[in-house]
Design a protein around this motif. Structure first.
Motif, PDB file in Angstrom:
ATOM      1  N   ASN A 150       0.824  -1.212   0.000  1.00 16.86           N
ATOM      2  CA  ASN A 150       0.000   0.000   0.000  1.00 16.86           C
ATOM      3  C   ASN A 150       0.861   1.266   0.000  1.00 16.86           C
ATOM      4  OD1 ASN A 150       0.858  -0.338   2.693  1.00 16.86           O
ATOM      5  ND2 ASN A 150      -0.905   0.782   3.483  1.00 16.86           N
ATOM      6  N   GLN A 151       2.044   1.136  -0.595  1.00 22.00           N
ATOM      7  CA  GLN A 151       2.927   2.292  -0.750  1.00 22.00           C
ATOM      8  C   GLN A 151       3.280   2.486  -2.220  1.00 22.00           C
ATOM      9  OE1 GLN A 151       6.140   1.290   2.111  1.00 22.00           O
ATOM     10  NE2 GLN A 151       5.545   3.173   3.157  1.00 22.00           N
ATOM     11  N   VAL A 152       3.474   3.745  -2.604  1.00 20.70           N
ATOM     12  CA  VAL A 152       3.784   4.086  -3.990  1.00 20.70           C
ATOM     13  C   VAL A 152       4.825   5.199  -4.006  1.00 20.70           C
ATOM     14  CG1 VAL A 152       2.858   4.897  -6.198  1.00 20.70           C
ATOM     15  CG2 VAL A 152       1.408   3.575  -4.693  1.00 20.70           C
ATOM     16  N   TYR A 153       5.903   4.982  -4.760  1.00 21.11           N
ATOM     17  CA  TYR A 153       6.837   6.069  -5.027  1.00 21.11           C
ATOM     18  C   TYR A 153       6.222   6.976  -6.092  1.00 21.11           C
ATOM     19  CZ  TYR A 153      10.628   3.309  -2.837  1.00 21.11           C
ATOM     20  OH  TYR A 153      11.417   2.608  -1.966  1.00 21.11           O
ATOM     21  N   ILE A 154       6.294   8.296  -5.892  1.00 21.82           N
ATOM     22  CA  ILE A 154       5.848   9.243  -6.912  1.00 21.82           C
ATOM     23  C   ILE A 154       7.091   9.914  -7.489  1.00 21.82           C
ATOM     24  CG2 ILE A 154       4.380  11.233  -7.445  1.00 21.82           C
ATOM     25  CD1 ILE A 154       2.742   8.924  -6.399  1.00 21.82           C
ATOM     26  N   TYR A 155       7.241   9.800  -8.816  1.00 22.80           N
ATOM     27  CA  TYR A 155       8.393  10.370  -9.511  1.00 22.80           C
ATOM     28  C   TYR A 155       7.947  11.437 -10.505  1.00 22.80           C
ATOM     29  CZ  TYR A 155      11.692   6.724  -7.959  1.00 22.80           C
ATOM     30  OH  TYR A 155      12.502   5.909  -7.219  1.00 22.80           O
ATOM     31  N   LYS A 156       8.886  12.296 -10.866  1.00 20.50           N
ATOM     32  CA  LYS A 156       8.650  13.290 -11.914  1.00 20.50           C
ATOM     33  C   LYS A 156       9.737  13.155 -12.973  1.00 20.50           C
ATOM     34  CE  LYS A 156       9.492  17.691 -11.043  1.00 20.50           C
ATOM     35  NZ  LYS A 156       9.313  19.036 -10.448  1.00 20.50           N
ATOM     36  N   GLY A 157       9.332  13.118 -14.241  1.00 18.01           N
ATOM     37  CA  GLY A 157      10.276  12.985 -15.343  1.00 18.01           C
ATOM     38  C   GLY A 157      10.318  14.233 -16.211  1.00 18.01           C
ATOM     39  N   ASN A 158      11.526  14.606 -16.638  1.00 19.30           N
ATOM     40  CA  ASN A 158      11.721  15.721 -17.569  1.00 19.30           C
ATOM     41  C   ASN A 158      12.761  15.351 -18.605  1.00 19.30           C
ATOM     42  OD1 ASN A 158      10.272  18.400 -16.909  1.00 19.30           O
ATOM     43  ND2 ASN A 158      10.907  17.670 -14.887  1.00 19.30           N
ATOM     44  N   TYR A 159      12.647  16.002 -19.759  1.00 19.42           N
ATOM     45  CA  TYR A 159      13.650  15.824 -20.819  1.00 19.42           C
ATOM     46  C   TYR A 159      14.289  17.186 -21.054  1.00 19.42           C
ATOM     47  CZ  TYR A 159      15.699  14.289 -25.261  1.00 19.42           C
ATOM     48  OH  TYR A 159      16.571  13.955 -26.279  1.00 19.42           O
ATOM     49  N   ASN A 160      15.574  17.282 -20.740  1.00 13.98           N
ATOM     50  CA  ASN A 160      16.284  18.558 -20.874  1.00 13.98           C
ATOM     51  C   ASN A 160      17.541  18.406 -21.718  1.00 13.98           C
ATOM     52  OD1 ASN A 160      14.534  20.028 -19.157  1.00 13.98           O
ATOM     53  ND2 ASN A 160      15.558  19.198 -17.348  1.00 13.98           N
ATOM     54  N   GLU A 161      17.509  19.024 -22.896  1.00 11.60           N
ATOM     55  CA  GLU A 161      18.690  19.070 -23.780  1.00 11.60           C
ATOM     56  C   GLU A 161      19.336  17.703 -23.968  1.00 11.60           C
ATOM     57  OE1 GLU A 161      21.228  21.996 -22.040  1.00 11.60           O
ATOM     58  OE2 GLU A 161      19.907  23.667 -22.566  1.00 11.60           O
ATOM     59  N   GLY A 162      18.487  16.739 -24.298  1.00  4.17           N
ATOM     60  CA  GLY A 162      18.980  15.398 -24.599  1.00  4.17           C
ATOM     61  C   GLY A 162      19.125  14.481 -23.409  1.00  4.17           C
ATOM     62  N   ASN A 163      18.871  14.985 -22.227  1.00 13.31           N
ATOM     63  CA  ASN A 163      19.005  14.165 -21.024  1.00 13.31           C
ATOM     64  C   ASN A 163      17.658  13.935 -20.354  1.00 13.31           C
ATOM     65  OD1 ASN A 163      21.891  14.006 -21.071  1.00 13.31           O
ATOM     66  ND2 ASN A 163      21.946  16.133 -20.362  1.00 13.31           N
ATOM     67  N   VAL A 164      17.439  12.699 -19.918  1.00 11.63           N
ATOM     68  CA  VAL A 164      16.246  12.375 -19.139  1.00 11.63           C
ATOM     69  C   VAL A 164      16.586  12.555 -17.664  1.00 11.63           C
ATOM     70  CG1 VAL A 164      14.663  10.549 -18.449  1.00 11.63           C
ATOM     71  CG2 VAL A 164      15.333  10.764 -20.842  1.00 11.63           C
ATOM     72  N   VAL A 165      15.791  13.363 -16.995  1.00 10.16           N
ATOM     73  CA  VAL A 165      16.006  13.608 -15.567  1.00 10.16           C
ATOM     74  C   VAL A 165      14.778  13.120 -14.802  1.00 10.16           C
ATOM     75  CG1 VAL A 165      16.442  15.337 -13.792  1.00 10.16           C
ATOM     76  CG2 VAL A 165      17.406  15.639 -16.089  1.00 10.16           C
ATOM     77  N   VAL A 166      15.003  12.170 -13.906  1.00 11.81           N
ATOM     78  CA  VAL A 166      13.915  11.617 -13.091  1.00 11.81           C
ATOM     79  C   VAL A 166      14.217  11.896 -11.630  1.00 11.81           C
ATOM     80  CG1 VAL A 166      12.770   9.507 -12.338  1.00 11.81           C
ATOM     81  CG2 VAL A 166      13.281   9.826 -14.756  1.00 11.81           C
ATOM     82  N   GLU A 167      13.256  12.445 -10.927  1.00 10.44           N
ATOM     83  CA  GLU A 167      13.457  12.719  -9.493  1.00 10.44           C
ATOM     84  C   GLU A 167      12.294  12.179  -8.680  1.00 10.44           C
ATOM     85  OE1 GLU A 167      12.848  16.899  -8.205  1.00 10.44           O
ATOM     86  OE2 GLU A 167      12.659  17.345 -10.354  1.00 10.44           O
ATOM     87  N   GLU A 168      12.612  11.667  -7.503  1.00  8.27           N
ATOM     88  CA  GLU A 168      11.574  11.163  -6.607  1.00  8.27           C
ATOM     89  C   GLU A 168      10.926  12.330  -5.876  1.00  8.27           C
ATOM     90  OE1 GLU A 168      11.116   8.526  -2.539  1.00  8.27           O
ATOM     91  OE2 GLU A 168      12.829   8.093  -3.847  1.00  8.27           O
ATOM     92  N   LEU A 169       9.596  12.395  -5.928  1.00 12.84           N
ATOM     93  CA  LEU A 169       8.859  13.458  -5.256  1.00 12.84           C
ATOM     94  C   LEU A 169       8.452  13.049  -3.849  1.00 12.84           C
ATOM     95  CD1 LEU A 169       6.525  14.659  -8.168  1.00 12.84           C
ATOM     96  CD2 LEU A 169       8.674  15.689  -7.412  1.00 12.84           C
ATOM     97  N   SER A 170       7.963  11.809  -3.717  1.00  9.15           N
ATOM     98  CA  SER A 170       7.539  11.352  -2.390  1.00  9.15           C
ATOM     99  C   SER A 170       7.266   9.853  -2.395  1.00  9.15           C
ATOM    100  CB  SER A 170       6.281  12.099  -1.931  1.00  9.15           C
ATOM    101  OG  SER A 170       5.192  11.804  -2.778  1.00  9.15           O
ATOM    102  N   LEU A 171       7.156   9.299  -1.201  1.00 10.45           N
ATOM    103  CA  LEU A 171       6.688   7.922  -1.025  1.00 10.45           C
ATOM    104  C   LEU A 171       5.343   8.040  -0.323  1.00 10.45           C
ATOM    105  CD1 LEU A 171       7.062   4.828  -1.128  1.00 10.45           C
ATOM    106  CD2 LEU A 171       8.288   4.988   1.049  1.00 10.45           C
ATOM    107  N   VAL A 172       4.267   7.736  -1.059  1.00  9.62           N
ATOM    108  CA  VAL A 172       2.910   7.913  -0.538  1.00  9.62           C
ATOM    109  C   VAL A 172       2.406   6.600   0.051  1.00  9.62           C
ATOM    110  CG1 VAL A 172       0.519   8.454  -1.154  1.00  9.62           C
ATOM    111  CG2 VAL A 172       2.393   9.740  -2.201  1.00  9.62           C
TER     112      VAL A 172
END
Length: 416
Positions: free
Chosen positions: A383-405
């Motif tokens: 009953n837990q979920v990691y929430i991530y955010k993805g972006n594409y910046n100048e050829g690079n994929v950047v993924v960051e963890e926002l929270s563990l809900v």
């Protein structure tokens, strides 16, 4: 006297035969593996299937199930329910089949009655909430699913986690009034699985839930649907599809200038999608049930060793779908080990094993697999979920963890 000796000899022979048969039965057990390698979900299906297959091969190379070899076969059923049922029937004819690693929602739900009757556990990659109710207690539950298990939060709970995050995000942004929420996806069991449950929770959290927007599971031109989202003023959209369909939606909405915070199901967000979408990906929010390949956690060492089964170089970066395939297979492995120590590796004993431990993480996968807690009354293992955010910046994929809900375990949400 002669008759007594003959009877005694016969009894000893029968006993020896039974013992030999029992030993032979424990020499190997069979696991069926359904995969979509060529159908509409193959974009992610291949990755998950590789995680399962590499894990099965790794387990065999490292002693099997405490000496018992795993026989297995992967069948590409191309996401077609009749082919999935045919594969299951073929495998079930084998005397030593004890479990199955499954895939899609439509086929997993179609097999519920078969596997319950045959007492054969299915570890599926469908996270439909319907599969979490083993006793059929909830009126929303289509059929009791006593032999269905999966690793991770259900689609419904993952979506609840996303709208929980969205409600907090709206407040942080200083949003005025009720934020608008829209479900986006094909009219199909997979994207529809969390639709009603998620809309209900979104309403409870203060969202203005808009009519669902239907898009095909296949890639296409979705500008009309994006214009509909734009005109409704939707602030948050949950995408129920995956792969090429998601790429088409993102590109179509960028073309018509739709300003919306996209949130996807667990299959709709990964680095490969972001790389394919390119500059179109901006602040794309998605759930995960494992860390990423590059994250420094203890259990990733074992995942990298398992990965060498199909990539001896160890250079291929695996997506989080692959890692979930590993978790699913290793929960099954440890359940089989418990079963072997408690009466033998049978479907019924594997099922009992799923209830034998609490806060269960497979050995060697600490920090990778979230703790599992299954019970005879409740198959919501996580009953837990990691929430991530993805972006594409100048050829690079950047993924960051926002929270563990953490999602509540409400009785009313079982099977829904």
């Amino acid at each position: 006297m002669h008759n007594h000796k003959a009877k005694l000899t016969s009894l000893l022979i029968v006993s020896a035969l039974c013992t030999n048969q029992q030993t032979f039965a424990e020499d190997s057990v069979f696991v069926g593996h359904l995969a979509d390698m060529s159908g509409p979900t193959a974009f992610v299906g291949k990755n998950y299937a590789d995680g399962v297959r590499d894990s099965l091969a790794y387990i065999n190379e490292n002693g099997g199930i405490n000496g018992t070899k795993l026989e297995y076969e992967t069948i590409d059923y191309a996401y077609k329910v009749p082919q999935a049922i045919a594969a299951y029937k073929k495998w079930h004819s084998r005397k030593n089949m004890v479990a199955m690693q499954g895939w899609g929602t439509a086929d997993t739900e179609a097999l519920i009655s078969f596997v319950a009757k045959d007492k054969l556990p299915v570890f599926s990659a469908s996270y439909s909430g319907h599969l979490t109710d083993p006793m059929g207690k909830n009126p929303h539950t289509k059929k009791p699913a006593p032999y269905n298990f999966f690793y991770g939060a259900s689609y419904s709970d993952a979506c609840r986690g996303l709208v929980q995050w969205a409600a907090e995000d709206w407040q942080k942004k200083g949003g005025k009034g009720k934020p608008k929420f829209t479900h986006i996806g094909a009219n199909h069991p997979f994207p529809n699985a969390p639709k009603e449950a998620c809309a209900e929770y979104a309403t409870e959290l203060g969202f203005d839930v808009q009519p669902a927007v239907v898009i095909s599971m296949k890639p296409g031109d979705f500008k009309a649907q994006c214009l509909s989202l734009k005109s409704s003023g939707s602030n948050y959209g949950y995408i129920g599809n995956l792969g090429g369909s998601v790429l088409s939606l993102v590109k179509s909405c960028n073309t018509v200038g739709t300003d919306i915070q996209f949130m996807s199901n667990i299959w709709g967000g990964d680095k490969k999608i972001f790389q394919a979408a390119g500059e179109g990906i901006k602040d794309y929010v998605f759930p995960a049930m494992t860390p990423f390949w590059t994250d420094q956690v203890p259990g990733m060492k074992l995942v990298r060793e398992i990965s060498k089964q199909s990539d001896p170089s160890g250079q291929e970066e695996r997506v989080h779908h692959y890692i979930r395939g590993v978790c699913s297979t290793f929960f099954m492995k440890e359940a089989m080990e418990w079963a072997k120590d408690n009466g033998g590796i049978t479907g019924e004993n594997i099922k009992k094993a799923m209830y034998a431990r609490k806060d269960w993480v497979p050995a060697g996968l600490e920090g990778v697999c979230l703790a599992g807690n299954w019970s005879e009354q409740d198959h919501r293992g996580t009953n837990q979920v990691y929430i991530y955010k993805g972006n594409y910046n100048e050829g690079n994929v950047v993924v960051e963890e926002l929270s563990l809900v953490t999602i509540e375990r409400r009785d009313a949400w079982l099977g829904f």
